[in-house]
Design an enzyme around this catalytic site. Structure first.
Site, PDB file in Angstrom:
ATOM      1  N   SER A   1      -9.654   1.712   2.856  1.00  0.00           N
ATOM      2  CA  SER A   1      -8.812   2.474   1.959  1.00  0.00           C
ATOM      3  C   SER A   1      -7.765   1.626   1.240  1.00  0.00           C
ATOM      4  O   SER A   1      -7.203   2.055   0.251  1.00  0.00           O
ATOM      5  CB  SER A   1      -8.097   3.577   2.747  1.00  0.00           C
ATOM      6  OG  SER A   1      -7.271   3.013   3.755  1.00  0.00           O
TER       7      SER A   1
ATOM      8  N   LYS B   1       0.848  -1.209   0.000  1.00  0.00           N
ATOM      9  CA  LYS B   1       0.000   0.000   0.000  1.00  0.00           C
ATOM     10  C   LYS B   1       0.875   1.248   0.000  1.00  0.00           C
ATOM     11  O   LYS B   1       1.881   1.311   0.717  1.00  0.00           O
ATOM     12  CB  LYS B   1      -0.908  -0.017   1.231  1.00  0.00           C
ATOM     13  CG  LYS B   1      -1.934   1.100   1.281  1.00  0.00           C
ATOM     14  CD  LYS B   1      -2.822   0.971   2.514  1.00  0.00           C
ATOM     15  CE  LYS B   1      -3.910   2.033   2.560  1.00  0.00           C
ATOM     16  NZ  LYS B   1      -4.753   1.905   3.771  1.00  0.00           N
TER      17      LYS B   1
ATOM     18  N   SER C   1      -9.800  -0.582   7.149  1.00  0.00           N
ATOM     19  CA  SER C   1      -9.261  -0.543   5.789  1.00  0.00           C
ATOM     20  C   SER C   1      -8.508  -1.780   5.324  1.00  0.00           C
ATOM     21  O   SER C   1      -8.113  -1.826   4.155  1.00  0.00           O
ATOM     22  CB  SER C   1      -8.364   0.673   5.623  1.00  0.00           C
ATOM     23  OG  SER C   1      -9.154   1.811   5.468  1.00  0.00           O
TER      24      SER C   1
HETATM   25  N1  GLN Z   1     -13.004   3.951   6.179  1.00  0.00           N
HETATM   26  C1  GLN Z   1     -12.397   4.456   7.386  1.00  0.00           C
HETATM   27  C2  GLN Z   1     -12.019   5.901   7.209  1.00  0.00           C
HETATM   28  O1  GLN Z   1     -12.330   6.426   6.206  1.00  0.00           O
HETATM   29  C3  GLN Z   1     -11.228   3.624   7.736  1.00  0.00           C
HETATM   30  C4  GLN Z   1     -10.008   4.013   7.026  1.00  0.00           C
HETATM   31  C5  GLN Z   1      -8.829   3.170   7.429  1.00  0.00           C
HETATM   32  O2  GLN Z   1      -8.968   2.165   8.125  1.00  0.00           O
HETATM   33  N2  GLN Z   1      -7.663   3.602   6.996  1.00  0.00           N
HETATM   34  O3  GLN Z   1     -11.441   6.503   8.059  1.00  0.00           O
END
Ligand code: GLN
Length: 482
Positions: free
Chosen positions: A154, A79, A178
Site C-alpha cells: 500500500s 506515507k 506494504s
Molecule cells: N497488501 C496487504 C494488504 O492488503 C498488505 C498491506 C500492508 O502491508 N499495509 O493487507
C-alpha cells in the site's frame, strides 16, 4: 544541482560543505515534483511551509559552521497514514479528506529533530489496505519505472517518490508487505523493522499487531541511517520495545563471510516467475561468493500464511476502523435525520469498496459462533508460522527469498479480483505474522526492464544482520539493476 543522485549522506555533506543551501535544494525538489508528479500521482499533499521553515533552520546551522545533525537537510516524503502536525493526513481515504493531524507521530518528531525536511505526504491504498495503490480514495499511483504499471502497495507513493527522484528518502508502513512489495516493484530499497522496533504513536492503525513504520531509500545504507534515528522505545507506544538501538549504519559494509543464509524451498515453487527466480538465484550465488554458507531450509506452514493474514488483519481492521463515525473528526454525511443514519451514511460514503469488504470480513470472523472457527484458528496458525522462523533461525543468521512472485503488474490487471491481489503478498505476509524484520532491495531487471526484488529476513531485533547482508548483495549486484 543534480538532485537525482542525492543520498542521505551526500545531501548532508553537500549542505555542510555549502555546495548548496537546504532552501535551494527544497526549491529544486518542488520544481521536480511540479513537473513529474502530476503524471505519477505519488504525492497527495505538499507541506511547503514546514519544509522551508526546516530548511531555514538547517541553513542557519550550516551558516554558523555548527555540526549538523544526522539527517540535516534530507528531504523525505511521508506515507499519508502517519500523522503530521497541522498537515493534511488522510490515510488515502475520503473519510479523512478534511483531517489535519493535531500532533506529530513520534517518527516525525525524531526525524525532524535529526534535521530531515518533510516535503509532503504520499498517496497510499486506503488505510494501507492493498497491494497496488489502486485502492487509494483519491487516485492511483503510476510506477515511475513503467507508467502503465502499478507501483505496488500500500505504500506505493513512498516507493514511487524514490524511484522518481522526487524525495531522497521516505516513510512507509508494512502490515503484510506494504514496504517490501512496492520497494520491489519500483526498484528501490525498503525496510520493515521488527514489530515494536519503531513507535507506532501517531500511525493511523490498520492491524495493530502487524503494523510497522519503516524507511525507503535508494540504498541499504540510507535505510539504515533513517532507522537508527526512528527506532527505540517510546513511552507513547506501550508496544514499542525497550531494546537498545545499534548504529545500524556501522554494520553496513561489514563483511558477511561465515554467515549462514537460509533459502526456504517453499518460496521457490509453483507461481514464481522464471525471471524472478533466476535473478534471486543469481543473488544467492553472490552471497555464497562473499563467503556465506547457503543452507536449504523449510518453512512448512508458508502455504497457510495468506488466509491467516487476511483473517487477523481484517479482524483487527474492523475493530480499529470503528472510530471513524463522523462524530469527533472525519467527513460527516450531510442532511441526516438520526444519529444512526449519520453513522451509516458517513461510513458508507467515506469508505471505499476494499475497506468495506475488510470491515465485513473482520466483523464476521470476530462474531460469536465464528470466532473459534476463524479468528482463534488463525491465531494458532500464526504461532506455527512464527515457530517455523524460530526453528530456522536456530540454524541460520538470515533468510533470503524473492520479495514477490512476479514483477509489477499492469494498472487494472487485478483491480477486480481481490483474491489475485491478495496472492501478491504471498512471500511477505509470513514475516509480518512472525514480527521479524525484512528488507527488499533491487536484484536486477526482467527482460522488460522491470525491477526484481530480493527479500532478506532476520531474527527479531536483528536488523543489523539484515542490513549487512543486504548491503553486500546490493554491491555484488551493482550494475545489474537500473
Ligand atoms: N497488501 C496487504 C494488504 O492488503 C498488505 C498491506 C500492508 O502491508 N499495509 O493487507
Amino acid at each position: 544541482m543534480n538532485i537525482d543522485l542525492l543520498t542521505v549522506e551526500s545531501t548532508r555533506t553537500a549542505i555542510a560543505e555549502k555546495q548548496f543551501t537546504a532552501a535551494a535544494m527544497v526549491d529544486a525538489f518542488y520544481e521536480k515534483i511540479g513537473k513529474d508528479d502530476p503524471d505519477i500521482g505519488a504525492y497527495l499533499t505538499l507541506s511547503e511551509e514546514g519544509a522551508y521553515a526546516q530548511a531555514a533552520r538547517i541553513d542557519e546551522l550550516a551558516g554558523r559552521g555548527d555540526a549538523l545533525p544526522a539527517l540535516a537537510g534530507v528531504p523525505i516524503a511521508v506515507k499519508d497514514v502517519i500523522s503530521t502536525k497541522g498537515v493534511r493526513t488522510t490515510a488515502g481515504s475520503k473519510i479523512l479528506a478534511n483531517y489535519d493531524a493535531p500532533y506529530n507521530a513520534t517518527v516525525i518528531d525524531r526525524l525532524e529533530a535529526a534535521g530531515a525536511i518533510v516535503l509532503g505526504k504520499t498517496n497510499c491504498d486506503e488505510f494501507a489496505m492493498g497491494s497496488s495503490n489502486e485502492n487509494s480514495g483519491f487516485h492511483p499511483v503510476r510506477n515511475p519505472r513503467d507508467r502503465t504499471r502499478v507501483p505496488g502497495g500500500s505504500s506505493g507513493g513512498s516507493a514511487a517518490v524514490i524511484a522518481a527522484g522526487t524525495a531522497v528518502a521516505s516513510l512507509g508502513t508494512d502490515t503484510g508487505g506494504s514496504i517490501r512489495q512496492p520497494a520491489s516493484f519500483c526498484g528501490v530499497v525498503g525496510l520493515m523493522p521488527t514489530y515494536g522496533r519503531v513507535s507506532r504513536y501517531g500511525l493511523i492503525a490498520f492491524a495493530s499487531s502487524l503494523d510497522k513504520i519503516g524507511p525507503f531509500g535508494k540504498t541499504v545504507k540510507d535505510a539504515a541511517l533513517l532507522l537508527e534515528v526512528m527506532a527505540g522505545r517510546d513511552p507513547m507506544d506501550s508496544t514499542s520495545a525497550d531494546v537498545p538501538v545499534p548504529r545500524y549504519s556501522d554494520f553496513v559494509g561489514q563483511p558477511i563471510a561465515g554467515l549462514k543464509i537460509g533459502v526456504p524451498g517453499e518460496y521457490f515453487g509453483e507461481g514464481l516467475d522464471a525471471e524472478v527466480r533466476a535473478a534471486v538465484e543469481a543473488a544467492i550465488k553472490k552471497l555464497a561468493e562473499a563467503g556465506c554458507e547457503i543452507v536449504p531450509i523449510s518453512l512448512k506452514h508458508t502455504s497457510y500464511a495468506i488466509p491467516t493474514y487476511y483473517l487477523v488483519a481484517t479482524a483487527e481492521a474492523s475493530s480499529n476502523l470503528a472510530r471513524f463515525d463522523g462524530v469527533r473528526y472525519s467527513v460527516r454525511a450531510k442532511s441526516v435525520k438520526t444519529p444512526a443514519e449519520m453513522y451509516r451514511r458517513t461510513r458508507n460514503e467515506g469508505f471505499g469498496a476494499e475497506v468495506k469488504r475488510r470491515i465485513m470480513l473482520g466483523t464476521y470472523a470476530l462474531s460469536a459462533g465464528y470466532y473459534d472457527a476463524y479468528y482463534l484458528k488463525a491465531q494458532k496458525v500464526r504461532s506455527l508460522i512464527a515457530r517455523d522462523f524460530d526453528e530456522a533461525f536456530a540454524k541460520v543468521d538470515a533468510i533470503v527469498t524473492p520479495t514477490t512472485p512476479t514483477t509489477a503488474f499492469r494498472l487494472g490487471e487485478k483491480a477486480d479480483d481481490p483474491l489475485a491481489m491478495y496472492l501478491a503478498d504471498i512471500f511477505t505476509v509470513t514475516a509480518s505474522l512472525a514480527g521479524i524484520p525484512g528488507l527488499s532491495l533491487p536484484c536486477g531487471n526482467n527482460s522488460d526492464g522491470l525491477p526484481i526484488g530480493l527479500q532478506v529476513l532476520g531474527k527479531h531485533f536483528d536488523e543489523a544482520t539484515v542490513l549487512r547482508v543486504g548491503h553486500v548483495a546490493e554491491h555484488a549486484l551493482a550494475g545489474q539493476s537500473r
